[in-house]
Design an enzyme around this catalytic site. Sequence first.
Site, PDB file in Angstrom:
ATOM      1  N   SER A 133       0.866  -1.044   0.023  1.00 36.23           N
ATOM      2  CA  SER A 133      -0.211   0.073  -0.084  1.00 36.23           C
ATOM      3  C   SER A 133       0.846   1.625  -0.392  1.00 36.23           C
ATOM      4  CB  SER A 133      -0.851   0.321   1.330  1.00 36.23           C
ATOM      5  OG  SER A 133      -1.333   1.681   1.388  1.00 36.23           O
ATOM      6  N   TYR A 146      -1.060  -1.225  10.339  1.00 36.88           N
ATOM      7  CA  TYR A 146      -1.312  -1.145   8.956  1.00 36.88           C
ATOM      8  C   TYR A 146       0.649  -0.971   8.268  1.00 36.88           C
ATOM      9  CZ  TYR A 146      -3.508  -1.088   4.200  1.00 36.88           C
ATOM     10  OH  TYR A 146      -3.498  -1.240   3.056  1.00 36.88           O
ATOM     11  N   ALA A 148       3.074  -0.127   9.441  1.00 35.13           N
ATOM     12  CA  ALA A 148       3.693  -1.053   9.471  1.00 35.13           C
ATOM     13  C   ALA A 148       3.849  -2.966   9.028  1.00 35.13           C
ATOM     14  CB  ALA A 148       4.291  -1.490  11.420  1.00 35.13           C
ATOM     15  N   SER A 149       2.889  -3.312   8.441  1.00 35.22           N
ATOM     16  CA  SER A 149       2.512  -4.498   8.545  1.00 35.22           C
ATOM     17  C   SER A 149       3.452  -4.217   5.905  1.00 35.22           C
ATOM     18  CB  SER A 149       1.458  -4.944   8.317  1.00 35.22           C
ATOM     19  OG  SER A 149       0.614  -4.170   7.376  1.00 35.22           O
ATOM     20  N   LYS A 150       2.538  -3.554   5.972  1.00 35.61           N
ATOM     21  CA  LYS A 150       2.608  -2.314   4.603  1.00 35.61           C
ATOM     22  C   LYS A 150       4.262  -2.775   4.268  1.00 35.61           C
ATOM     23  CE  LYS A 150      -1.641  -3.861   2.754  1.00 35.61           C
ATOM     24  NZ  LYS A 150      -1.637  -5.066   2.292  1.00 35.61           N
TER      25      LYS A 150
END
Lengths: 242, 76
Positions: A133, A146, A148-150
């Site tokens: 993203s 969100y 951090a994960s992307k």
Amino acid sequence: MKVLLTGATSGIGFETLKQLVNNGCFVYAIGRDFSKIELFLKENRSSIETYEFDLAIVDNIENIFSKLDLDNGKLDAMIHCAGIEETTPLIQSTPEKLDHMFNINVFSGIELLRSFSKKKYCNDGASVVFLSSVMGILGQPGKIGYCASKAAVLGVVKSSALELARRKIRVNAVLPGIVNTPMTKLLFESINESQIDKIKEMHPLGFGEVEDVVPTILFLISDKARWITGQSFVIDGGYSVH
Amino acid sequence: MDKKSFILKLQNDLELETEINETSILKDLDEWDSMTEMVLIGLVNEEFSVRLNHDDIEKISTVDSLIEIIGFDKFD
């Protein structure tokens, strides 16, 4: 071309499924609820095999591959669209919540790639596309998990691109901005119109549609992109230019 | 969850420095801003599985009005 696709039942994943089928690909589609796209599946039965699976159960992902019917040839591509988006301020970002977010957005992708890249499942020269993203390179209040994960997905892409290059397997990421999907509809319901207008103003080309993202994904799995690996492609209507 | 525990949780999660009760007007609090709204939406969603939308946030005045929006039946 044989393609494994996750998140196939909605948003960018479903649009990818449609365009893959239109382009003559055979798709092994993974999703949680195929009843949502029942009609499309009926009309394209010969081009799609469905596998109902919750990717949050990371330990069972390898089992999906053992069930694939690859008698007529191994996989040529994998597109990982499944993911979750949540607005959770720092104070509520507990280890449990972050664990859930990383399980689906990061760990499931690594586990899919670990299985996919085995010689028995994919051809040399195969291509992988991860849906990250624009939030993977930017920040936003309430989006710690969100973002951090992307961002983590981008690390996975760069590292695995180097590791898999010896078999000419390419790994890239697509980083969409806000496109109209069921996920963004939920986001807009919680904010007021002036906030929506403000976000819209930050997109020089306005909000996108899923159809604006999928062509890049299809390009990346095609032979035209054979010299591209480990890269991130931002598709955000100019949002990140600011 | 009973009303009292909810108000305590609200005070704790929103990190309010003043004590609040049923009649406190949330939007008059010094701490109220867009981040506080976000925390409130998260808290209500987590505790009651109720997703507050923009219209709900607009309607909130006192703590009691928030409880009404969440639904009296959700409280012990």
